[in-house]
Design a protein around this motif. Structure first.
Motif, PDB file in Angstrom:
ATOM      1  N   PHE A  64      12.971   2.428  -4.082  1.00  0.00           N
ATOM      2  CA  PHE A  64      13.860   1.977  -5.156  1.00  0.00           C
ATOM      3  C   PHE A  64      13.107   1.089  -6.152  1.00  0.00           C
ATOM      4  O   PHE A  64      13.234   1.235  -7.362  1.00  0.00           O
ATOM      5  CB  PHE A  64      15.054   1.226  -4.549  1.00  0.00           C
ATOM      6  CG  PHE A  64      15.949   0.588  -5.574  1.00  0.00           C
ATOM      7  CD1 PHE A  64      16.645   1.362  -6.491  1.00  0.00           C
ATOM      8  CD2 PHE A  64      16.093  -0.801  -5.624  1.00  0.00           C
ATOM      9  CE1 PHE A  64      17.472   0.773  -7.447  1.00  0.00           C
ATOM     10  CE2 PHE A  64      16.906  -1.397  -6.567  1.00  0.00           C
ATOM     11  CZ  PHE A  64      17.601  -0.608  -7.479  1.00  0.00           C
ATOM     12  N   MET A  65      12.267   0.174  -5.624  1.00  0.00           N
ATOM     13  CA  MET A  65      11.553  -0.720  -6.563  1.00  0.00           C
ATOM     14  C   MET A  65      10.518   0.051  -7.373  1.00  0.00           C
ATOM     15  O   MET A  65      10.319  -0.211  -8.543  1.00  0.00           O
ATOM     16  CB  MET A  65      11.004  -1.975  -5.873  1.00  0.00           C
ATOM     17  CG  MET A  65      10.033  -1.791  -4.770  1.00  0.00           C
ATOM     18  SD  MET A  65       9.571  -3.362  -3.956  1.00  0.00           S
ATOM     19  CE  MET A  65      10.811  -3.540  -2.699  1.00  0.00           C
ATOM     20  N   ARG A  66       9.892   1.032  -6.736  1.00  0.00           N
ATOM     21  CA  ARG A  66       8.909   1.834  -7.486  1.00  0.00           C
ATOM     22  C   ARG A  66       9.615   2.641  -8.590  1.00  0.00           C
ATOM     23  O   ARG A  66       9.146   2.691  -9.721  1.00  0.00           O
ATOM     24  CB  ARG A  66       8.165   2.772  -6.535  1.00  0.00           C
ATOM     25  CG  ARG A  66       7.070   3.568  -7.251  1.00  0.00           C
ATOM     26  CD  ARG A  66       6.157   4.284  -6.310  1.00  0.00           C
ATOM     27  NE  ARG A  66       6.882   5.134  -5.376  1.00  0.00           N
ATOM     28  CZ  ARG A  66       6.315   5.851  -4.411  1.00  0.00           C
ATOM     29  NH1 ARG A  66       5.023   5.806  -4.241  1.00  0.00           N
ATOM     30  NH2 ARG A  66       7.029   6.599  -3.610  1.00  0.00           N
ATOM     31  N   ARG A  67      10.782   3.224  -8.243  1.00  0.00           N
ATOM     32  CA  ARG A  67      11.560   3.966  -9.257  1.00  0.00           C
ATOM     33  C   ARG A  67      11.976   3.036 -10.379  1.00  0.00           C
ATOM     34  O   ARG A  67      11.888   3.369 -11.556  1.00  0.00           O
ATOM     35  CB  ARG A  67      12.828   4.523  -8.593  1.00  0.00           C
ATOM     36  CG  ARG A  67      12.717   5.960  -8.191  1.00  0.00           C
ATOM     37  CD  ARG A  67      14.066   6.628  -7.913  1.00  0.00           C
ATOM     38  NE  ARG A  67      15.132   5.805  -7.361  1.00  0.00           N
ATOM     39  CZ  ARG A  67      15.310   5.561  -6.055  1.00  0.00           C
ATOM     40  NH1 ARG A  67      14.463   6.039  -5.165  1.00  0.00           N
ATOM     41  NH2 ARG A  67      16.336   4.835  -5.639  1.00  0.00           N
ATOM     42  N   THR A  68      12.419   1.837  -9.978  1.00  0.00           N
ATOM     43  CA  THR A  68      12.876   0.870 -10.988  1.00  0.00           C
ATOM     44  C   THR A  68      11.746   0.523 -11.927  1.00  0.00           C
ATOM     45  O   THR A  68      11.914   0.506 -13.149  1.00  0.00           O
ATOM     46  CB  THR A  68      13.411  -0.399 -10.282  1.00  0.00           C
ATOM     47  OG1 THR A  68      14.447  -0.024  -9.401  1.00  0.00           O
ATOM     48  CG2 THR A  68      13.923  -1.419 -11.279  1.00  0.00           C
ATOM     49  N   ILE A 101      14.743 -10.827 -16.407  1.00  0.00           N
ATOM     50  CA  ILE A 101      13.726 -10.029 -15.703  1.00  0.00           C
ATOM     51  C   ILE A 101      14.401  -9.285 -14.548  1.00  0.00           C
ATOM     52  O   ILE A 101      15.067  -9.919 -13.710  1.00  0.00           O
ATOM     53  CB  ILE A 101      12.592 -10.930 -15.142  1.00  0.00           C
ATOM     54  CG1 ILE A 101      11.965 -11.755 -16.271  1.00  0.00           C
ATOM     55  CG2 ILE A 101      11.534 -10.085 -14.427  1.00  0.00           C
ATOM     56  CD1 ILE A 101      10.987 -12.818 -15.780  1.00  0.00           C
ATOM     57  N   PRO A 102      14.248  -7.956 -14.494  1.00  0.00           N
ATOM     58  CA  PRO A 102      14.855  -7.201 -13.392  1.00  0.00           C
ATOM     59  C   PRO A 102      14.384  -7.718 -12.032  1.00  0.00           C
ATOM     60  O   PRO A 102      13.211  -8.100 -11.890  1.00  0.00           O
ATOM     61  CB  PRO A 102      14.372  -5.764 -13.635  1.00  0.00           C
ATOM     62  CG  PRO A 102      14.013  -5.714 -15.084  1.00  0.00           C
ATOM     63  CD  PRO A 102      13.546  -7.091 -15.455  1.00  0.00           C
ATOM     64  N   LEU A 103      15.280  -7.731 -11.091  1.00  0.00           N
ATOM     65  CA  LEU A 103      14.977  -8.304  -9.767  1.00  0.00           C
ATOM     66  C   LEU A 103      15.596  -7.431  -8.686  1.00  0.00           C
ATOM     67  O   LEU A 103      16.752  -7.022  -8.812  1.00  0.00           O
ATOM     68  CB  LEU A 103      15.541  -9.727  -9.704  1.00  0.00           C
ATOM     69  CG  LEU A 103      15.328 -10.534  -8.434  1.00  0.00           C
ATOM     70  CD1 LEU A 103      15.217 -12.017  -8.776  1.00  0.00           C
ATOM     71  CD2 LEU A 103      16.441 -10.358  -7.420  1.00  0.00           C
ATOM     72  N   VAL A 104      14.811  -7.125  -7.674  1.00  0.00           N
ATOM     73  CA  VAL A 104      15.352  -6.401  -6.522  1.00  0.00           C
ATOM     74  C   VAL A 104      15.140  -7.246  -5.254  1.00  0.00           C
ATOM     75  O   VAL A 104      14.275  -8.121  -5.211  1.00  0.00           O
ATOM     76  CB  VAL A 104      14.722  -4.993  -6.354  1.00  0.00           C
ATOM     77  CG1 VAL A 104      14.997  -4.117  -7.553  1.00  0.00           C
ATOM     78  CG2 VAL A 104      13.229  -5.083  -6.096  1.00  0.00           C
ATOM     79  N   ILE A 105      15.947  -6.929  -4.268  1.00  0.00           N
ATOM     80  CA  ILE A 105      15.943  -7.717  -3.031  1.00  0.00           C
ATOM     81  C   ILE A 105      15.655  -6.793  -1.849  1.00  0.00           C
ATOM     82  O   ILE A 105      16.233  -5.706  -1.765  1.00  0.00           O
ATOM     83  CB  ILE A 105      17.328  -8.381  -2.838  1.00  0.00           C
ATOM     84  CG1 ILE A 105      17.614  -9.355  -3.999  1.00  0.00           C
ATOM     85  CG2 ILE A 105      17.423  -9.098  -1.493  1.00  0.00           C
ATOM     86  CD1 ILE A 105      19.038  -9.894  -4.009  1.00  0.00           C
ATOM     87  N   THR A 106      14.777  -7.243  -0.999  1.00  0.00           N
ATOM     88  CA  THR A 106      14.566  -6.480   0.245  1.00  0.00           C
ATOM     89  C   THR A 106      14.362  -7.448   1.412  1.00  0.00           C
ATOM     90  O   THR A 106      14.372  -8.675   1.229  1.00  0.00           O
ATOM     91  CB  THR A 106      13.377  -5.492   0.106  1.00  0.00           C
ATOM     92  OG1 THR A 106      13.353  -4.648   1.270  1.00  0.00           O
ATOM     93  CG2 THR A 106      12.031  -6.196  -0.015  1.00  0.00           C
ATOM     94  N   ALA A 153       0.831  -1.208   0.000  1.00  0.00           N
ATOM     95  CA  ALA A 153       0.000   0.000   0.000  1.00  0.00           C
ATOM     96  C   ALA A 153       0.868   1.262   0.000  1.00  0.00           C
ATOM     97  O   ALA A 153       0.493   2.277  -0.597  1.00  0.00           O
ATOM     98  CB  ALA A 153      -0.926  -0.010   1.213  1.00  0.00           C
ATOM     99  N   ALA A 154       2.032   1.170   0.652  1.00  0.00           N
ATOM    100  CA  ALA A 154       2.917   2.339   0.732  1.00  0.00           C
ATOM    101  C   ALA A 154       3.390   2.778  -0.650  1.00  0.00           C
ATOM    102  O   ALA A 154       3.763   3.937  -0.848  1.00  0.00           O
ATOM    103  CB  ALA A 154       4.117   2.026   1.620  1.00  0.00           C
ATOM    104  N   ILE A 155       3.399   1.843  -1.614  1.00  0.00           N
ATOM    105  CA  ILE A 155       3.781   2.251  -2.977  1.00  0.00           C
ATOM    106  C   ILE A 155       2.579   2.057  -3.935  1.00  0.00           C
ATOM    107  O   ILE A 155       2.739   1.740  -5.107  1.00  0.00           O
ATOM    108  CB  ILE A 155       5.045   1.532  -3.486  1.00  0.00           C
ATOM    109  CG1 ILE A 155       4.964   0.009  -3.302  1.00  0.00           C
ATOM    110  CG2 ILE A 155       6.277   2.073  -2.790  1.00  0.00           C
ATOM    111  CD1 ILE A 155       6.088  -0.749  -4.026  1.00  0.00           C
TER     112      ILE A 155
END
Ligand code: URA
Length: 242
Positions: free
Chosen positions: A234-238, A207-212, A126-128
């Motif tokens: 960062f993920m939203r920007r990405t 496929i781009p991948l981010v880690i949190t 929800a935050a993004i």
């Protein structure tokens, strides 16, 4: 029963024996022929069977995949589960979130991230401006609850990997978000340290991948929530840049 036989049985592969240099058709007709032949050591075709299983899963549509996961006996996690948990959400989502494995509530309800960690995940989404099921799919590295919520063993994530691989192939997300170390390691197939990997862009098969951080970790480590917020930005920007 030998340890090898019981491992095979747990993997859902059954005892598959094939004589060295014997054509596959002959071996298939006489699965236990090796035991009767003195001086010829039977060779277990464990990896061939695993490859065949993975190849079959790689052709499945959603219905077949759901049925296969529900009936899966490919690793020992099937013994204690109430039900397997495939995943939830939009099967054409741009966002794919991958967690570790179902907990007690997920095992009970058959949906991922419905317990305390799930509530936090929903708040993070929800935050993004994201919502479960709306351009978002949520899945796990393993589909069955590890007893006591322990981390899945490498053989368990390996046995479950063809299902996640097929989910990724069917969804074709624009961005994958690995929640926590086990998910990141499953997807990147190497050792990962969250603190060193967050904020970076990786890729899984193009496929781009981010880690949190995993939401369950954040529940125990509140100061890291600020870092998780940075990761969400960062993920939203990405995603915007894709
Ligand atoms: N933790 C996970 O990694 N997945 C779930 O589905 C629930 C909790």
């Amino acid at each position: 029963m030998s340890r090898r036989d019981s491992t095979l049985r747990e993997m859902g592969l059954g005892p598959v024996w094939r004589l060295r240099d014997q054509p596959a058709e002959v071996a298939a007709e006489a699965p236990n022929a090796g035991a009767a032949l003195d001086g010829v050591s039977p060779r277990l075709t464990f990896s061939e069977s695993a490859n065949e299983r993975a190849a079959a899963i790689a052709t499945m549509g959603w219905d077949e995949l759901g049925a296969a996961v529900a009936a899966c006996r490919a690793c020992a996690l099937c013994e204690a589960r109430k039900q397997a948990v495939l995943g939830v959400g939009d099967v054409e989502a741009d966002w794919l979130f991958v967690g570790e494995g179902p907990g007690a509530e997920e095992d009970e309800r058959g949906e991922p991230f419905v317990g305390q960690a799930g509530k936090l995940l929903d708040a993070m989404l929800a935050a993004i401006d994201l919502k479960r099921g709306d351009n978002v799919y949520i899945g796990n590295s393993v589909k069955c609850r590890p007893p006591g919520n322990r981390t899945p063993e490498p053989d368990e994530t390996a046995a479950c990997w063809p299902y996640l691989a097929r989910q990724i192939a069917l969804i074709r997300p624009k961005l994958i978000v690995a929640l926590g170390r086990p998910a990141a390691q499953t997807l990147l197939q190497r050792e990962v340290k969250i603190s060193a990997s967050r904020g970076q862009l990786f890729e899984h098969q193009g496929i781009p991948l981010v880690i949190t951080y995993h939401p369950a970790y954040l529940l125990r480590n509140l100061p890291d929530k600020a870092r998780a917020w940075e990761d969400l930005c960062f993920m939203r920007r990405t995603m915007k840049g894709l």
